[in-house]
Design a protein around this motif. Structure first.
Motif, PDB file in Angstrom:
ATOM      1  N   GLY A 136      10.341   4.656 -20.014  1.00 30.37           N
ATOM      2  CA  GLY A 136      11.711   5.052 -20.350  1.00 30.37           C
ATOM      3  C   GLY A 136      12.587   4.977 -19.114  1.00 30.37           C
ATOM      4  N   LEU A 137      13.848   4.625 -19.310  1.00 34.47           N
ATOM      5  CA  LEU A 137      14.759   4.574 -18.166  1.00 34.47           C
ATOM      6  C   LEU A 137      15.055   5.990 -17.696  1.00 34.47           C
ATOM      7  CD1 LEU A 137      17.335   1.873 -19.278  1.00 34.47           C
ATOM      8  CD2 LEU A 137      15.541   1.653 -17.582  1.00 34.47           C
ATOM      9  N   GLN A 138      15.252   6.124 -16.401  1.00 29.85           N
ATOM     10  CA  GLN A 138      15.541   7.443 -15.855  1.00 29.85           C
ATOM     11  C   GLN A 138      17.047   7.662 -15.873  1.00 29.85           C
ATOM     12  OE1 GLN A 138      13.407   6.677 -12.302  1.00 29.85           O
ATOM     13  NE2 GLN A 138      11.458   7.365 -13.146  1.00 29.85           N
ATOM     14  N   SER A 139      17.440   8.900 -16.192  1.00 34.99           N
ATOM     15  CA  SER A 139      18.877   9.141 -16.320  1.00 34.99           C
ATOM     16  C   SER A 139      19.481   9.416 -14.946  1.00 34.99           C
ATOM     17  CB  SER A 139      19.137  10.319 -17.261  1.00 34.99           C
ATOM     18  OG  SER A 139      18.453  11.434 -16.798  1.00 34.99           O
ATOM     19  N   ILE A 140      20.803   9.269 -14.877  1.00 33.77           N
ATOM     20  CA  ILE A 140      21.493   9.546 -13.616  1.00 33.77           C
ATOM     21  C   ILE A 140      22.497  10.657 -13.834  1.00 33.77           C
ATOM     22  CG2 ILE A 140      21.225   7.280 -12.579  1.00 33.77           C
ATOM     23  CD1 ILE A 140      24.087   6.637 -13.573  1.00 33.77           C
ATOM     24  N   ASP A 141      22.876  11.305 -12.750  1.00 30.71           N
ATOM     25  CA  ASP A 141      23.869  12.364 -12.784  1.00 30.71           C
ATOM     26  C   ASP A 141      25.253  11.711 -12.846  1.00 30.71           C
ATOM     27  OD1 ASP A 141      25.488  14.493 -12.447  1.00 30.71           O
ATOM     28  OD2 ASP A 141      24.976  14.836 -10.338  1.00 30.71           O
ATOM     29  N   ALA A 155       0.835  -1.202   0.000  1.00 31.22           N
ATOM     30  CA  ALA A 155       0.000   0.000   0.000  1.00 31.22           C
ATOM     31  C   ALA A 155       0.872   1.255   0.000  1.00 31.22           C
ATOM     32  CB  ALA A 155      -0.912  -0.016   1.218  1.00 31.22           C
ATOM     33  N   THR A 156       1.925   1.244   0.831  1.00 33.24           N
ATOM     34  CA  THR A 156       2.825   2.401   0.858  1.00 33.24           C
ATOM     35  C   THR A 156       3.500   2.573  -0.500  1.00 33.24           C
ATOM     36  OG1 THR A 156       3.291   1.615   3.086  1.00 33.24           O
ATOM     37  CG2 THR A 156       4.534   3.518   2.331  1.00 33.24           C
ATOM     38  N   HIS A 157       3.855   1.452  -1.122  1.00 33.23           N
ATOM     39  CA  HIS A 157       4.502   1.514  -2.429  1.00 33.23           C
ATOM     40  C   HIS A 157       3.576   2.140  -3.462  1.00 33.23           C
ATOM     41  CE1 HIS A 157       5.941  -0.695  -6.222  1.00 33.23           C
ATOM     42  NE2 HIS A 157       6.824   0.241  -5.973  1.00 33.23           N
ATOM     43  N   LEU A 158       2.285   1.808  -3.396  1.00 32.53           N
ATOM     44  CA  LEU A 158       1.339   2.410  -4.348  1.00 32.53           C
ATOM     45  C   LEU A 158       1.280   3.924  -4.155  1.00 32.53           C
ATOM     46  CD1 LEU A 158      -1.725   0.000  -4.533  1.00 32.53           C
ATOM     47  CD2 LEU A 158       0.070   0.359  -6.223  1.00 32.53           C
ATOM     48  N   VAL A 159       1.390   4.363  -2.910  1.00 30.88           N
ATOM     49  CA  VAL A 159       1.339   5.811  -2.642  1.00 30.88           C
ATOM     50  C   VAL A 159       2.632   6.481  -3.120  1.00 30.88           C
ATOM     51  CG1 VAL A 159       1.234   7.552  -0.829  1.00 30.88           C
ATOM     52  CG2 VAL A 159      -0.213   5.514  -0.694  1.00 30.88           C
ATOM     53  N   ALA A 160       3.763   5.863  -2.752  1.00 27.89           N
ATOM     54  CA  ALA A 160       5.061   6.508  -3.020  1.00 27.89           C
ATOM     55  C   ALA A 160       5.751   5.873  -4.220  1.00 27.89           C
ATOM     56  CB  ALA A 160       5.939   6.370  -1.778  1.00 27.89           C
ATOM     57  N   HIS A 161       4.997   5.464  -5.229  1.00 23.18           N
ATOM     58  CA  HIS A 161       5.590   4.744  -6.356  1.00 23.18           C
ATOM     59  C   HIS A 161       6.615   5.608  -7.089  1.00 23.18           C
ATOM     60  CE1 HIS A 161       5.924   2.284  -9.970  1.00 23.18           C
ATOM     61  NE2 HIS A 161       5.346   1.310  -9.283  1.00 23.18           N
ATOM     62  N   PRO A 162       7.773   5.019  -7.429  1.00 23.58           N
ATOM     63  CA  PRO A 162       8.801   5.828  -8.111  1.00 23.58           C
ATOM     64  C   PRO A 162       8.392   6.276  -9.521  1.00 23.58           C
ATOM     65  CG  PRO A 162       9.498   3.525  -7.865  1.00 23.58           C
ATOM     66  CD  PRO A 162       8.266   3.682  -7.069  1.00 23.58           C
ATOM     67  N   ARG A 163       7.394   5.650 -10.116  1.00 27.10           N
ATOM     68  CA  ARG A 163       6.921   6.076 -11.436  1.00 27.10           C
ATOM     69  C   ARG A 163       5.417   6.352 -11.351  1.00 27.10           C
ATOM     70  NH1 ARG A 163       9.941   5.059 -15.959  1.00 27.10           N
ATOM     71  NH2 ARG A 163      11.802   3.771 -15.773  1.00 27.10           N
ATOM     72  N   VAL A 171      12.943  -3.987 -14.045  1.00 24.01           N
ATOM     73  CA  VAL A 171      13.947  -3.607 -15.051  1.00 24.01           C
ATOM     74  C   VAL A 171      14.762  -2.411 -14.565  1.00 24.01           C
ATOM     75  CG1 VAL A 171      14.279  -2.821 -17.409  1.00 24.01           C
ATOM     76  CG2 VAL A 171      12.601  -4.589 -16.926  1.00 24.01           C
ATOM     77  N   ASP A 172      14.095  -1.471 -13.906  1.00 22.57           N
ATOM     78  CA  ASP A 172      14.822  -0.318 -13.356  1.00 22.57           C
ATOM     79  C   ASP A 172      15.912  -0.787 -12.396  1.00 22.57           C
ATOM     80  OD1 ASP A 172      13.235   1.337 -14.747  1.00 22.57           O
ATOM     81  OD2 ASP A 172      12.096   2.123 -13.042  1.00 22.57           O
ATOM     82  N   ALA A 173      15.541  -1.755 -11.542  1.00 23.43           N
ATOM     83  CA  ALA A 173      16.503  -2.242 -10.551  1.00 23.43           C
ATOM     84  C   ALA A 173      17.679  -2.913 -11.249  1.00 23.43           C
ATOM     85  CB  ALA A 173      15.820  -3.220  -9.601  1.00 23.43           C
ATOM     86  N   ILE A 174      17.378  -3.708 -12.276  1.00 21.62           N
ATOM     87  CA  ILE A 174      18.447  -4.427 -12.965  1.00 21.62           C
ATOM     88  C   ILE A 174      19.384  -3.443 -13.665  1.00 21.62           C
ATOM     89  CG2 ILE A 174      18.898  -5.940 -14.947  1.00 21.62           C
ATOM     90  CD1 ILE A 174      16.470  -7.600 -14.011  1.00 21.62           C
ATOM     91  N   LEU A 203      21.464   0.263 -26.852  1.00 24.08           N
ATOM     92  CA  LEU A 203      22.237  -0.873 -26.336  1.00 24.08           C
ATOM     93  C   LEU A 203      23.171  -0.430 -25.209  1.00 24.08           C
ATOM     94  CD1 LEU A 203      23.077  -3.831 -26.561  1.00 24.08           C
ATOM     95  CD2 LEU A 203      24.719  -3.167 -28.295  1.00 24.08           C
ATOM     96  N   ALA A 204      23.826   0.721 -25.405  1.00 21.23           N
ATOM     97  CA  ALA A 204      24.749   1.205 -24.374  1.00 21.23           C
ATOM     98  C   ALA A 204      24.004   1.429 -23.066  1.00 21.23           C
ATOM     99  CB  ALA A 204      25.402   2.510 -24.832  1.00 21.23           C
ATOM    100  N   ARG A 205      22.824   2.031 -23.161  1.00 14.92           N
ATOM    101  CA  ARG A 205      22.091   2.347 -21.933  1.00 14.92           C
ATOM    102  C   ARG A 205      21.646   1.075 -21.221  1.00 14.92           C
ATOM    103  NH1 ARG A 205      17.402   6.857 -20.602  1.00 14.92           N
ATOM    104  NH2 ARG A 205      18.909   7.814 -19.235  1.00 14.92           N
ATOM    105  N   ARG A 206      21.145   0.103 -21.996  1.00 20.89           N
ATOM    106  CA  ARG A 206      20.668  -1.132 -21.355  1.00 20.89           C
ATOM    107  C   ARG A 206      21.834  -1.925 -20.783  1.00 20.89           C
ATOM    108  NH1 ARG A 206      15.577   1.009 -21.955  1.00 20.89           N
ATOM    109  NH2 ARG A 206      16.345   2.453 -23.490  1.00 20.89           N
ATOM    110  N   LEU A 207      23.016  -1.772 -21.355  1.00 21.72           N
ATOM    111  CA  LEU A 207      24.182  -2.461 -20.796  1.00 21.72           C
ATOM    112  C   LEU A 207      24.789  -1.666 -19.647  1.00 21.72           C
ATOM    113  CD1 LEU A 207      25.989  -3.865 -23.978  1.00 21.72           C
ATOM    114  CD2 LEU A 207      24.891  -5.177 -22.183  1.00 21.72           C
ATOM    115  N   GLY A 208      24.137  -0.599 -19.281  1.00 21.99           N
ATOM    116  CA  GLY A 208      24.596   0.153 -18.111  1.00 21.99           C
ATOM    117  C   GLY A 208      25.549   1.285 -18.424  1.00 21.99           C
TER     118      GLY A 208
END
Lengths: 245, 650
Positions: free
Chosen positions: B215-220, B192-200, B338-341, B444-449
């Motif tokens: 879409g994948l979120q970019s990082i700094d 329930a908390t996850h539904l409220v505070a969902h990252p997407r 997928v985001d976690a991976i 491909l580069a982005r999915r490979l990290g």
């Protein structure tokens, strides 16, 4: 043990952008595995190649900025004389635009160091002040040499593969920048030739398609005009020649 | 005091115990990175997210939705009613106890349905262990409460029995409360908390295009650590998401890597990540092991590295993922696997350079010459020698910008592109390509990290696209489509991107292309993940195929629930060995339909499915089928006129 890895001003064979060669990436990884203090060294107009070498395991590097087409050897000699490294590791051939592959030999002569070519492995020697070097010979043969330091070696492609590039390592590594003025140094003359990479012409491929089969028609005794028209139309349809454009 | 009068205090004790246990978990979540959460909007949206979004997924398995409504509803209703029992007037009312009894009755009915999924033989995808014992505690609480409240409703005739059942209810209830932070019941509160505070949060916004939330979120790239090394490198609401997992195994059943025997199970991965954050050694896990499991030490901790043979998860596990999002699509708890991976891969690639051996090559080509195949950008248009392919120079304009992508370097992909270009010419479309200025989109580069390479390519491509004028970008590659449409806006490039299937369907509908019916052929359409699941486009290609008069047969897994071909996310580059190959499995499913042709709409799918050996349906891109039909109509027309001539004398 102090090691210096020489990084050349190589360019990528496809894009012609400044890039680290595989040999020098292998050199960087070999030096990093050897331990002691390891620094990269490059004399040239940009530090792109050095930055890439940092990503392959070098922690620090020195960039002697000199103008394009200025001979880097005097600057390197001055720097190496001051730094007094135990081992200098270099690539073994030119892989860029103006480099000749002779820099290691010129340096060895000027610094009065022995040079050992085609090295695939370096490890600390048994005695102090020595190093054990594995050299690649023809037909897969290897020769182990024990050499008194200091020594200059060039890397063979059969050396262990380079450690993979890590962006964060390249970002964290530090490059010490020093600008060397070109005055008094011999300058290479600009080449009178325009260099252009070889470019294979795109091949014209016969068009595969079901459509042509349907148009097959046998003309019996056509007039020359009609026959010519049909041939031209065929060439046009198949993109072999364009008359209308 | 009757035994039933203790029930409200039992509920209070359960709430306090659960609160205390969960508090420890909350402290753990706070160890994650900060994340922006709009609490008010989340709370407001919670009922809809739960009753609509979650229910839609849960309801795909009827036995789950029919079990969950009475169990959860009965439990919450009975507990809520019992709290009211603290009011003395109510506690004395028989009607009140009748209501409580009914609530418990609903719950017990639900528990029976739960038990039927697990006993005598649990469904294959469910976890056993503590999950298998979970219905027993529920039954103890439900049955104990039912009998205790029921006896109170009829005037407490058997106080001794009431006392025994109260003890049973207390035992079950307190065990459930004690497990609130570590056991199966955690999914309710964390979920329930996850539904409220969902990252997407925008994935629940049904008015928005689906691609916006995939879409994948970019990082700094200047951050201290790039990617996730330890659980604490995840945002806190991602840690929360891991805790929300119900281990229902739907992700695992949908995962192509799991099916092919590669060492990945999304369920196991999420369970491991949840266990890793609480530290200690490998927690007991009641599901299937990773197929061909690689040995790991199993040491975890909030600040211990996760991906390592010495950690919780073996690197091969994260490199097996094709990023097809089937797990995300199937997850009733809305977890973003997928985001976690990708976050874990980013650390491996950017910080350690620890990519699988074969994936190093495309990444190094990317750095050297902007193309993962190591070919020159100038060679991209070579395949079209003899075709009219206008190249836009800076400052020029065209109606449609054709994004060729990597397929232009591949002989098979070129056939598709030629068919597409010929269709465009036949329809009289004003199109052009970027030529040498088109770099690889960086998918491909982005999915490979390799986020650094991706961001560089994104900026350079956006600059190149900014120098010319066009209305739309047309591409035959769903991966490029997804990246251009959904991942470039973060870098300042917002474009109207259309996939060739949608564009050609438009052309046919508008009458600009008049294909002849290709009757007498049974086809089945394989949805590319990056078009169907990532962008919700499943209708246009089907409409186009129907317009060609083809007999369309659907595979069991199609549309948004289609199965991956194995070609996404850099999985072919990483090439983690399994028991079989993903495209073989998918081709087997295509064969089952009896279709003679598999229609595809992605160069990756084409390559993967064409790589299947032996007797199999032929693989044709939708554009190729359309061009065939257009040509058939072009040759059919003169034939008709010839017939007319023959008829004249008669």
């Amino acid at each position: 043990m102090k090691t210096v890895v020489l990084v050349s001003g190589a360019r990528h064979p496809v894009s012609r952008r400044p890039a680290l060669t595989r040999l020098e990436a292998q050199a960087a990884s070999l030096a990093a595995k050897l331990g002691g203090t390891v620094r990269g060294l490059h004399a040239g107009p940009s530090d792109d190649q050095l930055r890439e070498a940092l990503g392959h395991g070098l922690g620090e590097a020195d960039w002697l900025e000199i103008e394009d087409r200025v001979d880097p050897v005097p600057a390197l000699i001055d720097h190496l004389k001051a730094a007094a490294p135990d081992i200098v590791i270099a690539g073994r051939r030119g892989e860029g635009t103006g480099d000749t592959g002779l820099v290691p030999y010129a340096l060895a002569e000027a610094l009065d160091m022995p040079i050992i070519a085609d090295v695939v492995g370096v490890s600390p020697g048994a005695g102090s002040g020595t190093v054990s070097i594995e050299q690649a010979l023809k037909k897969g043969a290897r020769r182990r040499l024990v050499v008194q330091l200091p020594v200059l070696v060039t890397i063979h492609p059969l050396a262990p593969p380079p450690s993979p590039f890590a962006f964060a390592a390249a970002r964290r590594g530090t490059i010490r920048h020093e600008r060397i003025e070109a005055t008094g140094l011999p300058t290479a003359k600009p080449s009178p030739f325009v260099e252009r990479p070889y470019r294979a012409r795109p091949k014209m491929m016969r068009q595969a398609g079901a459509g042509q089969a349907g148009e097959k028609a046998v003309l019996v005794g056509p007039t020359p005009e009609e026959a010519a028209e049909r041939i031209l139309a065929f060439l046009e349809d198949n993109g072999i020649r364009r008359y209308s454009a | 005091m009757t035994p039933a009068a203790f029930l409200p205090y039992l509920i209070l004790a359960m709430v306090v115990l659960a609160g205390l246990r969960l508090g420890q978990r909350v402290m753990l979540w706070r160890g994650g990175r900060a994340a922006h959460v709009d609490w008010m909007a989340g709370l407001k949206a919670l009922p809809k997210r739960y009753l609509v979004d979650v229910h839609q997924v849960v309801d795909r398995d009827k036995s789950a939705s029919r079990m969950h409504v009475p169990v959860a509803g009965g439990l919450v209703l009975a507990s809520g009613l019992l709290v009211l029992g603290l009011v003395p007037a109510l506690a004395a009312s028989r009607l009140y106890w009748t209501l409580v009894t009914l609530a418990f009755l609903v719950m017990v009915a639900g528990v029976v349905l739960v038990a039927r999924r697990r006993y005598p033989q649990p469904m294959a995808r469910l976890s056993v262990g503590r999950w298998q014992r979970f219905p027993i505690y529920l039954a103890a609480f439900g049955l104990g409460g039912l009998v205790t409240a029921g006896l109170a409703a009829i005037g407490n005739p058997l106080p001794a029995l009431s006392f025994v059942t109260l003890v049973i209810a207390a035992g079950g209830g307190l065990k459930l409360a004690f497990d609130a932070a570590s056991g199966p019941i955690r999914h309710a509160l964390a979920g329930a908390t996850h539904l409220v505070a969902h990252p997407r949060p925008n994935r629940f916004d049904h008015d928005e295009a689906k691609g916006r939330s995939t879409g994948l979120q970019s990082i700094d790239l200047n951050a201290e650590t790039l990617g996730a090394k330890t659980p604490s490198d995840f945002a806190w609401n991602r840690l929360l998401a891991f805790d929300a997992c119900v281990q229902c195994g739907r992700c695992e059943a949908a995962c192509p890597a799991f099916a092919a025997g590669q060492p990945l199970s999304p369920k196991h991965l999420i369970a491991d990540l949840a266990a890793a954050s609480s530290g200690g050694h490998h927690r007991p896990y009641g599901g299937h092991a990773y197929p061909n499991e690689r040995p790991v030490a199993g040491e975890g901790g909030l600040h211990a590295k996760v991906i390592s043979p010495d950690g919780m998860i073996h690197p091969d596990t994260i490199w097996s993922c094709t990023t097809c999002r089937a797990c995300v699509e199937e997850c009733p708890m809305m977890i973003e696997h997928v985001d976690a991976i990708v976050e874990l891969r980013r650390f491996q690639t950017l910080e350690l350079g620890a990519v699988p051996l074969k994936a190093e090559e495309p990444l190094s080509h990317y750095r050297g010459c902007d193309e993962p195949n190591g070919r020159a950008l100038a060679e991209r248009t070579d395949f079209a020698a003899g075709l009219r392919l206008p190249v836009l120079k800076p400052g020029e304009r065209a109606d449609v910008l054709l994004w060729l992508g990597q397929a232009a370097y591949d002989l098979r992909g070129q056939r598709t592109l030629r068919a597409l270009i010929q269709c465009l010419q036949a329809a009289g479309v004003d199109y052009a390509v970027l030529g040498e200025d088109e770099r690889d989109c960086g998918d491909l580069a982005r999915r490979l990290g390799d986020e650094a390479t991706f961001q560089r390519l994104a900026r350079e491509n956006i600059a190149a696209l900014g120098s010319v004028t066009f209305n739309r970008i047309l591409t035959a590659d769903p991966h490029a489509l997804h990246v251009l449409r959904n991942e470039y806006p973060a870098f300042g490039g917002t474009y109207d991107v259309v996939h060739h299937t949608a564009f050609l369907a438009e052309m046919v509908a508008a009458g600009q292309l008049t294909p002849q019916a290709l009757s007498g052929r049974a086809i089945t359409y394989h949805d590319p993940c990056y078009l169907g699941r990532y962008n919700g486009e499943t209708e246009a290609p089907r409409a186009l195929l129907d317009a060609l008069g083809l007999e369309r047969r659907e595979m069991a897994r199609s549309g948004k629930r289609s199965m991956c071909c194995g070609g996404g996310g850099g999985a072919p580059s990483a090439d983690i060995p399994g028991d079989t190959r993903i495209p073989d499995i998918r081709m087997g499913q295509a064969k089952e339909t009896g279709a003679t042709t598999v229609a595809v709409a992605c160069p990756q799918c084409t390559a993967m499915l064409e790589g299947v050996t032996g007797e199999r349906p032929e693989v044709k891109d939708v554009a190729e089928l359309l061009w065939e039909a257009v040509q058939a109509s072009a040759t059919a027309a003169p034939r008709d006129s010839r017939k007319a001539k023959e008829l004249e004398p008669a």
